[in-house]
Design an enzyme around this catalytic site. Structure first.
Site, short mmCIF file in Angstrom:
data_model
loop_
_atom_site.label_atom_id
_atom_site.label_comp_id
_atom_site.label_asym_id
_atom_site.label_seq_id
_atom_site.Cartn_x
_atom_site.Cartn_y
_atom_site.Cartn_z
N HIS A 203 -27.12 15.98 -51.33
CA HIS A 203 -26.34 15.47 -52.46
C HIS A 203 -27.14 15.73 -53.73
O HIS A 203 -28.36 15.52 -53.76
CB HIS A 203 -26.13 13.97 -52.26
N CYS A 241 -21.11 17.42 -55.39
CA CYS A 241 -20.64 16.17 -56.00
C CYS A 241 -20.25 16.48 -57.44
O CYS A 241 -21.12 16.71 -58.29
CB CYS A 241 -21.72 15.10 -55.94
N HIS A 270 -17.70 15.65 -52.85
CA HIS A 270 -17.37 14.36 -53.46
C HIS A 270 -16.59 14.68 -54.73
O HIS A 270 -17.15 15.28 -55.65
CB HIS A 270 -18.64 13.60 -53.86
N ASP A 314 -14.37 10.29 -54.62
CA ASP A 314 -15.62 9.56 -54.85
C ASP A 314 -15.28 8.28 -55.59
O ASP A 314 -14.16 7.81 -55.54
CB ASP A 314 -16.59 10.48 -55.61
N HIS A 315 -16.25 7.73 -56.26
CA HIS A 315 -16.07 6.41 -56.90
C HIS A 315 -14.69 6.25 -57.52
O HIS A 315 -14.21 7.13 -58.22
CB HIS A 315 -17.09 6.23 -58.02
N TYR A 328 -16.34 1.51 -54.96
CA TYR A 328 -15.86 1.69 -53.60
C TYR A 328 -14.77 0.71 -53.18
O TYR A 328 -14.73 0.22 -52.06
CB TYR A 328 -17.04 1.64 -52.62
C1 DNO Z 1 -22.96 7.24 -54.45
C2 DNO Z 1 -23.19 8.20 -53.38
C3 DNO Z 1 -24.67 8.39 -53.15
C4 DNO Z 1 -24.89 9.27 -51.95
C5 DNO Z 1 -26.33 9.57 -51.68
C6 DNO Z 1 -26.44 10.58 -50.58
O1 DNO Z 1 -21.91 6.71 -54.55
O2 DNO Z 1 -22.56 9.38 -53.61
O3 DNO Z 1 -25.28 7.15 -52.96
O4 DNO Z 1 -24.39 8.63 -50.83
O5 DNO Z 1 -26.97 10.02 -52.78
O6 DNO Z 1 -27.63 10.39 -49.94
#
Ligand code: DNO
Length: 354
Positions: A203, A241, A270, A314-315, A328
């Site tokens: 990531h 990401c 992501h 993602d978020h 989340y």
């Molecule tokens: C945040 C996530 C990160 C991700 C880590 C992977 O929301 O995308 O915490 O899980 O960086 O190790």
């Protein structure tokens, strides 16, 4: 026909969002989760991994992605005990693979995972989201004891004293040292991943620049190229990401999606939109017009280059009165998932008509 596999992060039994709800999101395929009751660096019980698999499959979903197996700080710091932690890491890869896991997400950020200055910033429409204002980060010195800034990536297992200790060890380290430690780690774990046919997906650093004077290296195209070359094996890949890379204007996320998908090195995506500000960024709804990223173009690049890995919204913001783990909740991530489905279907059908 190659197709992306839609996935959704779940924090296990503690998560307010149930597997039953996740299952009701259209097109949902895979649950992304981890074993949460083992400290970083230790071996996960096979029974815990198998129990996760059973629960997820009983809910009608697949368990194919782990996020994350954390990398112990001694590995990142290159300390003498790293070999033991690397051996444990390899064992976790084997155990996850034995349960059918195909992709493992991890990061190589010193101490702090994703960092924000506020988790409930109120946007114009009344929803709340996570934001990062550089000015506020600059006021924090993690070596001082009385900072009250919320740092979501902060590992709460550290006492203040331990944290100071580990931060100062990193401050004495250069980026080149961190590269060398990453290479050492990859040279040992990637052969195991290849043997188990598991795709490792690093990531990017979030945000993708140095914070608190600590080195950060998984930040931009040049460095991702370097990363992929450290061990040139398809099992050594990335989690693209969009929000982590896209919060810096230097990064052209569409181009990166195109390039790394064409190389077959994106194993996990992501998808998140951010509004880039002069000095920081705000997380926004997934829709392109809500932020600075062109989500259609990113998805199109993935599609055009045969992407068939895992993708997750993602978020999300907090909307409709939901409360819970910042970034989340269920509602806005479910909207995000639906939007990703829509983009993919439109691109796929548009292409077929040509
Ligand atoms: C945040 C996530 C990160 C991700 C880590 C992977 O929301 O995308 O915490 O899980 O960086 O190790």
């Amino acid at each position: 026909m190659k197709r992306m596999k839609l996935s959704f992060r779940w924090y296990g039994e503690e998560d307010k969002v149930s597997l039953e709800y996740i299952r009701q999101i259209p097109g949902m395929h895979t649950v992304v989760t981890a074993v949460y009751d083992v400290p970083p660096g230790e071996v996960w019980k096979q029974s815990s991994i198998d129990a996760l698999k059973r629960k997820i499959e009983d809910a009608g979903l697949h368990f194919e992605v782990v996020e994350s197996i954390p990398v112990h700080e001694d590995i990142k710091l290159g300390k003498p005990k790293r070999d033991r932690y690397i051996e444990n890491y390899c064992e976790n890869i084997r155990r996850a693979a034995a349960a059918g896991v195909k992709c493992i997400c991890y990061n190589f950020m010193p101490v702090f995972d994703w960092t924000r200055t506020q988790l409930d910033h109120v946007l114009e429409d009344g929803s709340t989201s996570l934001v990062y204002y550089q000015e506020q980060v600059d006021q924090v010195n993690p070596l001082e004891s009385d900072s009250d800034l919320t740092l979501p990536g902060w590992d709460s297992s550290y006492t203040r004293e331990e944290l100071k200790q580990v931060v100062s060890e990193y401050q004495a380290m250069t980026e080149e040292d961190l590269w060398a430690n990453l290479k050492y780690f990859l040279e040992r774990i990637i052969p195991v991943a290849a043997q188990c046919d598991v795709n490792m997906a690093i990531h990017e650093d979030d945000p993708c620049w140095s914070i608190f004077g600590l080195p950060r290296i998984i930040t931009c195209e040049e460095n991702l190229d370097r990363f992929l070359n450290l061990v040139d094996d398809p099992h050594n890949g990335i989690t693209l990401c969009t929000g982590s890379l896209g919060c810096s204007c230097r990064n052209n996320v569409v181009k990166m999606a195109e390039k790394y998908a064409a190389m077959g090195r994106i194993h996990f995506v992501h998808m998140r939109n951010v509004k880039v500000l002069k000095d920081g960024f705000e997380e926004r709804a997934h829709l392109s017009e809500c932020g600075s990223l062109d989500m259609y173009e990113i998805m199109k690049s993935l599609y055009d280059h045969g992407f068939s890995g895992y993708i997750r919204p993602d978020h999300g913001r907090m909307i409709w009165g939901e409360t819970g783990r910042p970034g989340y909740g269920l509602y806005d991530r479910a909207l995000g998932a639906t939007y990703l489905n829509g983009l993919w279907e439109a691109i796929e059908k548009g292409e077929r008509r040509k």
